[in-house]
Design an enzyme around this catalytic site. Structure first.
Site, PDB file in Angstrom:
ATOM      1  N   HIS A  92      22.464  31.625  53.124  1.00 15.63           N
ATOM      2  CA  HIS A  92      22.256  32.577  52.314  1.00 15.63           C
ATOM      3  C   HIS A  92      21.206  31.608  50.857  1.00 15.63           C
ATOM      4  CE1 HIS A  92      21.317  36.719  50.125  1.00 15.63           C
ATOM      5  NE2 HIS A  92      21.540  35.894  48.586  1.00 15.63           N
ATOM      6  N   GLU A  93      21.999  31.493  50.568  1.00 17.04           N
ATOM      7  CA  GLU A  93      21.069  30.627  49.346  1.00 17.04           C
ATOM      8  C   GLU A  93      20.170  29.450  49.323  1.00 17.04           C
ATOM      9  OE1 GLU A  93      21.341  31.959  45.649  1.00 17.04           O
ATOM     10  OE2 GLU A  93      22.744  33.297  46.521  1.00 17.04           O
ATOM     11  N   HIS A 131      16.649  31.110  50.231  1.00 15.01           N
ATOM     12  CA  HIS A 131      15.834  31.409  49.336  1.00 15.01           C
ATOM     13  C   HIS A 131      14.641  30.337  49.067  1.00 15.01           C
ATOM     14  CE1 HIS A 131      17.209  35.569  48.076  1.00 15.01           C
ATOM     15  NE2 HIS A 131      18.622  34.998  48.106  1.00 15.01           N
ATOM     16  N   TYR A 138       9.879  38.840  44.134  1.00 15.41           N
ATOM     17  CA  TYR A 138      11.554  39.240  44.413  1.00 15.41           C
ATOM     18  C   TYR A 138      11.175  40.832  43.886  1.00 15.41           C
ATOM     19  CZ  TYR A 138      16.683  37.980  44.284  1.00 15.41           C
ATOM     20  OH  TYR A 138      17.396  38.542  44.779  1.00 15.41           O
ATOM     21  N   GLU A 186      15.630  38.431  50.052  1.00 19.64           N
ATOM     22  CA  GLU A 186      16.695  39.318  50.456  1.00 19.64           C
ATOM     23  C   GLU A 186      16.968  38.909  52.374  1.00 19.64           C
ATOM     24  OE1 GLU A 186      19.561  38.692  49.088  1.00 19.64           O
ATOM     25  OE2 GLU A 186      18.780  37.889  47.161  1.00 19.64           O
ATOM     26  N   ASP A 210      18.548  46.676  40.154  1.00 22.25           N
ATOM     27  CA  ASP A 210      18.628  45.269  40.851  1.00 22.25           C
ATOM     28  C   ASP A 210      16.418  45.096  41.627  1.00 22.25           C
ATOM     29  OD1 ASP A 210      19.299  43.732  42.908  1.00 22.25           O
ATOM     30  OD2 ASP A 210      19.607  45.241  44.412  1.00 22.25           O
ATOM     31  N   HIS A 242      18.794  43.810  46.578  1.00 20.28           N
ATOM     32  CA  HIS A 242      20.264  43.474  47.931  1.00 20.28           C
ATOM     33  C   HIS A 242      20.867  44.791  47.689  1.00 20.28           C
ATOM     34  CE1 HIS A 242      20.214  39.977  44.798  1.00 20.28           C
ATOM     35  NE2 HIS A 242      20.579  39.659  45.701  1.00 20.28           N
TER      36      HIS A 242
HETATM   37 ZN   LIG Z   1      20.351  36.617  47.658  1.00 20.01          ZN
END
Ligand SMILES: [Zn+2]
Length: 352
Positions: free
Chosen positions: A172-173, A176, A187, A196, A269, A274
């Protein structure tokens, strides 16, 4: 398919992209015991400090070695100093540190996924060296991509285990990072929720491929094994059933919607990046399960081409829907079952 000209990297860099959203940490800060609250505050404060610092980090780690995986793992030794001390480079044998080995292996699985499935050579498609730091901070409850490298906390042990445990979180990271070099999705708001969502989609696909699971066999749960055993939940986000990953007195209840009618409209957020990612996440799940087989082969390819070549920084859910439907038609035919599946998916989540 022609690739659009890339915007300059400076404009497409994403901010610090943490795996855990602020609402979850805020719930711990409100509902947790005093030591839980301390961890949550520390993590929230540290994340805010890093956001302020990240522009100074710079792009130091380019390495032109096409098609060659290059991983370096550092140990911050429970400080906030990045990158820390080098503990394992590419080809080095395993260390005695399980977190360092997990970061090395999962980063390798992510590189291999993108290279073998999509012929992508690392995050920037130019062989960027993949740097990771483990043991960041003290009982730090998060993992993030800071624009240049991956960073993992050890978790507090009572709510969260170490953040290198889950290959889907590591993938996941790193996704990004790919998004930063490609669509550069802003974002916040719907573009941020797409940012996300793409990270969750490719995160879970890396895991599914490692485990050789088809779309119908797999459980579609992000971060399975990350929550400590006494926490009520199975993971941090479900693509199959957004909003059901956890429901715990300290962590609160998973707030993700699966449909536009339940879209979060608040400012927290970054406008729910998210939270509302549940909607495009569920659309991907619906498309992949209707198409069948291994999800990375067709649905994943449609999403990847869309991310790489078509979507740009201000894309919203409707744009993502139109784009993935069009790409499905180009790849598999305008009358194909694949294109119909993608259309049905976005219809069912209320985006079109
Ligand atoms: Zn993320």
């Amino acid at each position: 398919m022609a690739r659009k000209n890339k915007k300059s990297l400076h404009n497409t860099r994403c901010p610090i992209c943490c795996i855990l959203p602020p609402h979850l940490l805020q719930s711990v800060a409100i509902n947790g015991e005093s030591h839980h609250r301390n961890w949550a505050f520390q993590t929230l404060n540290l994340s805010a400090q890093i956001r302020g610092r990240r522009d100074a980090v710079g792009n130091l780690f380019f390495a032109p070695s096409p098609g060659v995986k290059r991983r370096t793992i550092y140990n911050a030794k429970n400080t906030q100093n990045l990158p820390g001390i080098l503990v394992r480079g590419e080809g080095d044998p395993p260390t005695t540190d399980i977190a360092a080995n997990e970061a090395y292996d999962a980063t390798g699985a992510t590189y291999d996924f993108f290279y073998e499935v999509f012929e992508r050579n690392s995050i920037d498609d130019k062989g960027l060296r993949l740097d990771s730091t483990v043991h960041f901070g003290v009982e730090y409850d998060n993992a993030f991509w800071n624009g240049d490298q991956m960073v993992y906390g050890d978790g507090d042990g009572e709510l969260f285990q170490r953040f290198t445990k889950c290959v889907d979180i590591i993938a996941h990271e790193l996704t990004h990072g790919i998004t930063q070099y490609e669509a550069g999705l802003d974002y916040n708001g719907e573009s941020g929720a797409l940012n996300e969502s793409f990270a969750d989609v490719f995160g879970i696909l890396v895991k599914q491929r490692l485990e050789n699971e088809t779309a119908l066999e797999t459980d579609w749960m992000m971060g399975e094994g990350l929550l400590a055993p006494n926490v009520k939940g199975t993971g941090i986000r479900s693509l199959k059933a957004p909003g059901t990953a956890y429901d715990d007195p300290v962590l609160g209840k998973d707030p993700q919607p699966a449909h536009m009618r339940d879209k979060y409209m608040g400012d927290d957020d970054n406008g729910g990046v998210h939270i509302n990612s549940g909607i495009p996440n569920h659309a991907f799940y619906l498309a992949a399960t209707e198409i069948g087989g291994y999800a990375w082969e067709k649905a994943g390819k449609i999403w990847y081409i869309s991310l790489r070549d078509r979507l740009r920084n201000k894309a919203d859910f409707k744009t993502a829907a139109d784009t993935t439907i069009k790409v499905a038609g180009e790849l598999y035919g305008v009358d194909s079952s694949e294109k119909t599946a993608v259309e049905n998916a976005w219809l069912k989540v209320g985006v079109i």
